[in-house]
Enzyme design. Structure first.
Site, short mmCIF file in Angstrom:
data_model
loop_
_atom_site.label_atom_id
_atom_site.label_comp_id
_atom_site.label_asym_id
_atom_site.label_seq_id
_atom_site.Cartn_x
_atom_site.Cartn_y
_atom_site.Cartn_z
CG HIS A 26 -4.07 -3.53 2.36
ND1 HIS A 26 -3.19 -3.06 3.32
CD2 HIS A 26 -4.58 -2.43 1.77
CE1 HIS A 26 -3.19 -1.74 3.31
NE2 HIS A 26 -4.04 -1.33 2.39
CB CYS A 43 -1.00 -0.03 1.16
SG CYS A 43 -2.31 1.19 0.99
CD GLU A 93 -2.18 -6.11 5.01
OE1 GLU A 93 -1.71 -6.50 3.92
OE2 GLU A 93 -2.33 -4.91 5.28
#
Lengths: 207, 265
Positions: free
Chosen positions: A188, A79, A190
Site C-alpha cells: 500500500h 493490493c 498510501e
C-alpha cells in the site's frame, strides 16, 4: 486528474489524500465519464477477490478498466486492485479475474495450521522490496526500502519479466509488476509513509 | 524480512486525547492529529486510537479525528472503542481508518465478527481481548479469562480458546491486553502473550504493561508477539519510537529503522 475507481471496497480516502499530499489532483469516482477523461487511473481495493469482481460487474466498471488500460494512460493497481488484474484466483474457490495480465493469485503457504509458525497469515506489516526493474513509479526508490503489506494471497505472474519488485515472506513473491502503462503493487503506497508518497508522486508525474 | 511493529496508542475522549500526554513543543497536546504527526515523523509503524467517549451524542467526534488524521498521516490506523454495528465499521473505514478493533460486541455477538470479516475482509477486523489471570477457567486449569467493559465484566471465557475461535470467525489480528499488567509499567504478561500467539495463525499485538525498552524486547522474544502496543512510555517521552527501534535492533529484533524525515522530490 487522477481517477480512483470507487467500487465500494476499502479505504479510498487515504489513496486520494496521498496524491493530494504530493500535489496531484485525485477524485474518488465510479462515474464512467470521469474515469474516461482522467489522465491516470487507480484501481485500489481490499477485501475478498470474488466480492470485488462482483462489485466491478455490478457497477459496470469492467469495460472502463479495459478501455483505460488500452488507451495507454498510466494505470495503478493497489493490493486487491493488483490481484484483480490477473487471470484467476484460488481465494474461496476459483474466481476469474480481469485477465489483463497472465498469472494466478495463490494462498501464502502456511507452514502449519496449529499456530506454531513463524509466518502468520495475513502477511501484515512492514517488509522490504527488492527492485528488479525500475518502473517509472519506482524512480528513486532503493532496494530494501520498507513498505506496508496486508494480504493473505500473492500473485504468481506467468511471465517473470513483469516482476518489478520481489519480497520474501517464507516464499519470494512478486510484490509489484510493471507492463507498459500498467504498474501494480501488492503493498500500500498510501500507507507506506515517505517511500509510498514518493511512489504516488512518481505515478502522477508519469506521462 | 517482515519487521516487528511498534504501535503507539492514544486514548481519545470527545475528540481529545486523555491520559496526559506530555510532549514538549507541541502546539496542541490534546489534539490526536498533532500527536499522530509526531509519531509519524518518529517512524511509528501504525497508530491506534481508542475511543473512550461515553456520551452517545458525542460519538461522532472520533470520525472527525479520523478524517483529519487521514489527511496528514500515511500509515495504518486502527480505531477501537464502542464499535457495535456494521454501520459503525463502515463509517470509520470511510473516514480513513484501516482497521477497527472489536471487543465487547465480539463477546456479546460472536457472529458480528464473522459478518464484519465477510463484509469488509479479515485484514481490517482486529479482535481486542482483555484477559486476566484465572485459575478456574474451563476445567480448573490455570489460565486467563476474557473480560469486557474495560475489565469490569467477567465472561467465563478462556482467553486462549477465545482467541482461536475469533481467528476461525475471521479476525485478521488479535489485540491482546493483560488487565493484570495494564498501567503498571512493569512488563507485559509474557506467558499470556506467548500462549495466545502460539495458538493462533494470525498476528498478535501485545498490550498492557510496557515501562522500559526491555519490556518491548521481551514481548517479542519471549511473548512471540508480532507487534507491541504502548501508550505511556511514548506519550511521556520516556523513550522515543526511534530509541525503541534502535534498542530492539541491537537486541536482534527485526524492526524498520526509525524514520529520518524525508522530503519528497
Amino acid at each position: 486528474m487522477i481517477a480512483i475507481i470507487d467500487y465500494g471496497m476499502g479505504n479510498l480516502r487515504s489513496v486520494q489524500k496521498g496524491f493530494e499530499c504530493v500535489g496531484h489532483d485525485a477524485v474518488v469516482t465510479r462515474d464512467l465519464l470521469v474515469i474516461d477523461q482522467a489522465s491516470h487511473v487507480v484501481l485500489p481495493g481490499v477485501g475478498a477477490f470474488g466480492d470485488c469482481m462482483d462489485n466491478l460487474a455490478r457497477f459496470e466498471l469492467m469495460d472502463v478498466i479495459y478501455r483505460s488500460i488500452a488507451s495507454g494512460k498510466p494505470f495503478l493497481g493497489i493490493c486487491l486492485g493488483y490481484q484483480l488484474l490477473f487471470s484467476e484466483s484460488e481465494e474461496f474457490g476459483c474466481h476469474q479475474g480481469l485477465g489483463i495480465l497472465a498469472g494466478k493469485v495463490k494462498a501464502i503457504p502456511r507452514p502449519s495450521d496449529d499456530g506454531a509458525t513463524s509466518f502468520k497469515i495475513p502477511h501484515m506489516g512492514w517488509n522490504t522490496i527488492q527492485v528488479n526493474t525500475v518502473a517509472p513509479p519506482l524512480r528513486g526508490i532503493a532496494s530494501d526500502s520498507y513498505v506496508y503489506f496486508v494480504h493473505s494471497y500473492y500473485v504468481e505472474p506467468t511471465d517473470c519479466a513483469l516482476v518489478s519488485t520481489q519480497t520474501d515472506y517464507g516464499i519470494s513473491f512478486a510484490s509489484s509488476v510493471w507492463k507498459d502503462n500498467v504498474f501494480a503493487t501488492q503493498w500500500h503506497p498510501e500507507k507506506s509513509q515517505a517511500v509510498g508518497l514518493q511512489v504516488l508522486k512518481n505515478f502522477g508525474d508519469w506521462q | 524480512m517482515l519487521t516487528k511493529r511498534i504501535i503507539p496508542c492514544l486514548d481519545v475522549k470527545d475528540g481529545r486525547v486523555v491520559k496526559g500526554v506530555s510532549f514538549v513543543n507541541l502546539r496542541d497536546a490534546g489534539d490526536p492529529v498533532h500527536i499522530a504527526q509526531v509519531y509519524d515523523r518518529e517512524g511509528a509503524d501504525e497508530l491506534c486510537f481508542l475511543d473512550i467517549t461515553a456520551s452517545h451524542e458525542k460519538r461522532d467526534t472520533i470520525l472527525d479525528v479520523v478524517i483529519r488524521t487521514a489527511e496528514q498521516v500515511f500509515m495504518p490506523l486502527t480505531v477501537g472503542g464502542g464499535i457495535r454495528t456494521i454501520e459503525d465499521i463502515r463509517r470509520l473505514l470511510e473516514a480513513g481508518a484501516d482497521k477497527v478493533s472489536i471487543n465487547t460486541a465480539a463477546v456479546e455477538h460472536p457472529d458480528f465478527v464473522k459478518a464484519a470479516a465477510n463484509r469488509f475482509g479479515s485484514q481490517c477486523i482486529v479482535v481486542a481481548i482483555d484477559a486476566k489471570r484465572a485459575t478456574t477457567c474451563e476445567g480448573g486449569e490455570p489460565g486467563w479469562e476474557v473480560f469486557t467493559h474495560g475489565g469490569r465484566n467477567s465472561t467465563g471465557l478462556d482467553a486462549v480458546e477465545w482467541g482461536k475461535r475469533m481467528k476461525d470467525y475471521g479476525a485478521g489480528e488479535i489485540l491482546l491486553t493483560s488487565m493484570d499488567q495494564d498501567g503498571r509499567q512493569d512488563g507485559y504478561d509474557l506467558a499470556l502473550t506467548a500462549a495466545i500467539s502460539e495458538s493462533v495463525s494470525i498476528p498478535v499485538i501485545a498490550s498492557g504493561g510496557a515501562g522500559t525498552l526491555q519490556h518491548l524486547y521481551e514481548a517479542f522474544h519471549v511473548g512471540k508477539a508480532d507487534a507491541v502496543l504502548a501508550a505511556s512510555i511514548f506519550h511521556y517521552q520516556t523513550f522515543s519510537i526511534g530509541q525503541a527501534k534502535s534498542y530492539l535492533a541491537q537486541q536482534g529484533i527485526p524492526v524498520r529503522p526509525g524514520t529520518v524525515p524525508v522530503s519528497i522530490s
